[in-house]
Design a protein around this motif. Structure first.
Motif, PDB file in Angstrom:
ATOM      1  N   ILE A  66       9.071  -1.798  17.276  1.00  0.00           N
ATOM      2  CA  ILE A  66       9.013   0.192  17.198  1.00  0.00           C
ATOM      3  C   ILE A  66       9.655   1.044  16.912  1.00  0.00           C
ATOM      4  O   ILE A  66      11.506   0.612  16.728  1.00  0.00           O
ATOM      5  N   ASN A  67       9.457   1.733  16.351  1.00  0.00           N
ATOM      6  CA  ASN A  67      10.448   3.052  15.594  1.00  0.00           C
ATOM      7  C   ASN A  67      10.188   4.186  16.222  1.00  0.00           C
ATOM      8  O   ASN A  67       9.253   4.609  16.592  1.00  0.00           O
ATOM      9  N   LEU A  68      11.590   4.242  16.940  1.00  0.00           N
ATOM     10  CA  LEU A  68      12.267   5.776  17.409  1.00  0.00           C
ATOM     11  C   LEU A  68      12.517   6.324  16.977  1.00  0.00           C
ATOM     12  O   LEU A  68      13.747   6.653  16.877  1.00  0.00           O
ATOM     13  N   LEU A  69      12.255   7.680  17.147  1.00  0.00           N
ATOM     14  CA  LEU A  69      13.272   8.633  15.747  1.00  0.00           C
ATOM     15  C   LEU A  69      13.682   9.837  16.815  1.00  0.00           C
ATOM     16  O   LEU A  69      12.498  10.457  17.894  1.00  0.00           O
ATOM     17  N   SER A  99      12.556  -3.680  19.289  1.00  0.00           N
ATOM     18  CA  SER A  99      11.177  -5.095  19.711  1.00  0.00           C
ATOM     19  C   SER A  99      11.090  -4.694  20.632  1.00  0.00           C
ATOM     20  O   SER A  99      11.286  -4.221  21.529  1.00  0.00           O
ATOM     21  N   ARG A 100       9.217  -4.630  20.451  1.00  0.00           N
ATOM     22  CA  ARG A 100       8.632  -4.413  21.120  1.00  0.00           C
ATOM     23  C   ARG A 100       8.909  -5.979  21.986  1.00  0.00           C
ATOM     24  O   ARG A 100       8.792  -5.844  23.745  1.00  0.00           O
ATOM     25  N   VAL A 101       9.281  -6.779  22.065  1.00  0.00           N
ATOM     26  CA  VAL A 101       9.227  -7.855  23.077  1.00  0.00           C
ATOM     27  C   VAL A 101      10.411  -7.630  24.053  1.00  0.00           C
ATOM     28  O   VAL A 101      10.465  -8.118  24.969  1.00  0.00           O
ATOM     29  N   THR A 102      12.003  -7.386  23.567  1.00  0.00           N
ATOM     30  CA  THR A 102      12.954  -6.902  24.283  1.00  0.00           C
ATOM     31  C   THR A 102      12.326  -5.893  25.218  1.00  0.00           C
ATOM     32  O   THR A 102      12.984  -5.337  26.665  1.00  0.00           O
ATOM     33  N   MET A 103      11.848  -4.952  24.727  1.00  0.00           N
ATOM     34  CA  MET A 103      11.408  -3.901  25.785  1.00  0.00           C
ATOM     35  C   MET A 103      10.101  -4.471  26.851  1.00  0.00           C
ATOM     36  O   MET A 103      10.863  -3.887  28.021  1.00  0.00           O
TER      37      MET A 103
END
Length: 109
Positions: free
Chosen positions: A14-17, A36-40
């Motif tokens: 996921i890219n957060l801006l 990382s989505r998995v980390t979140m």
């Protein structure tokens, strides 16, 4: 005030801006973070197992947004209130994936 915009890249990240309008000299206006989505999902699964009251509060908050937006949408007949459904989709996705992760790897059930 920070405004966080979610932009989905591929299936694994996921890219957060993050936009900060209160910038000072020589500070970037935008800060880009690649998460990382998995980390979140793993982090939220651990949070929901260790702090079940926080998890229940998050669920109640998301579903109260859904109920409020449904009521406003039916009462006022304005499409702007459908934005609450879009806001609630991301947390519901995180809740579902974290529940699956928790039952598989954290021995929740």
């Amino acid at each position: 005030m920070h405004l966080i915009v979610l932009m989905f890249g591929d299936l694994t990240r996921i890219n957060l801006l993050i936009f900060n309008p209160e910038l000072t000299y020589n500070q970037p206006i935008f800060l880009a973070i690649n998460v990382s989505r998995v980390t979140m999902i793993r982090a939220y699964a651990r949070l929901s197992k260790n702090y079940p009251l926080v998890h229940m509060f998050n669920i109640l908050l998301v579903f109260s947004i859904l109920i409020l937006c449904t009521y406003q949408l039916l009462q006022n007949n304005k499409i702007e209130y459908a934005f609450g459904y879009i806001v609630a989709l991301f947390p519901i996705f995180i809740f579902a994936k974290a529940s699956t992760y928790k039952s598989k790897y954290l021995g929740d059930r």
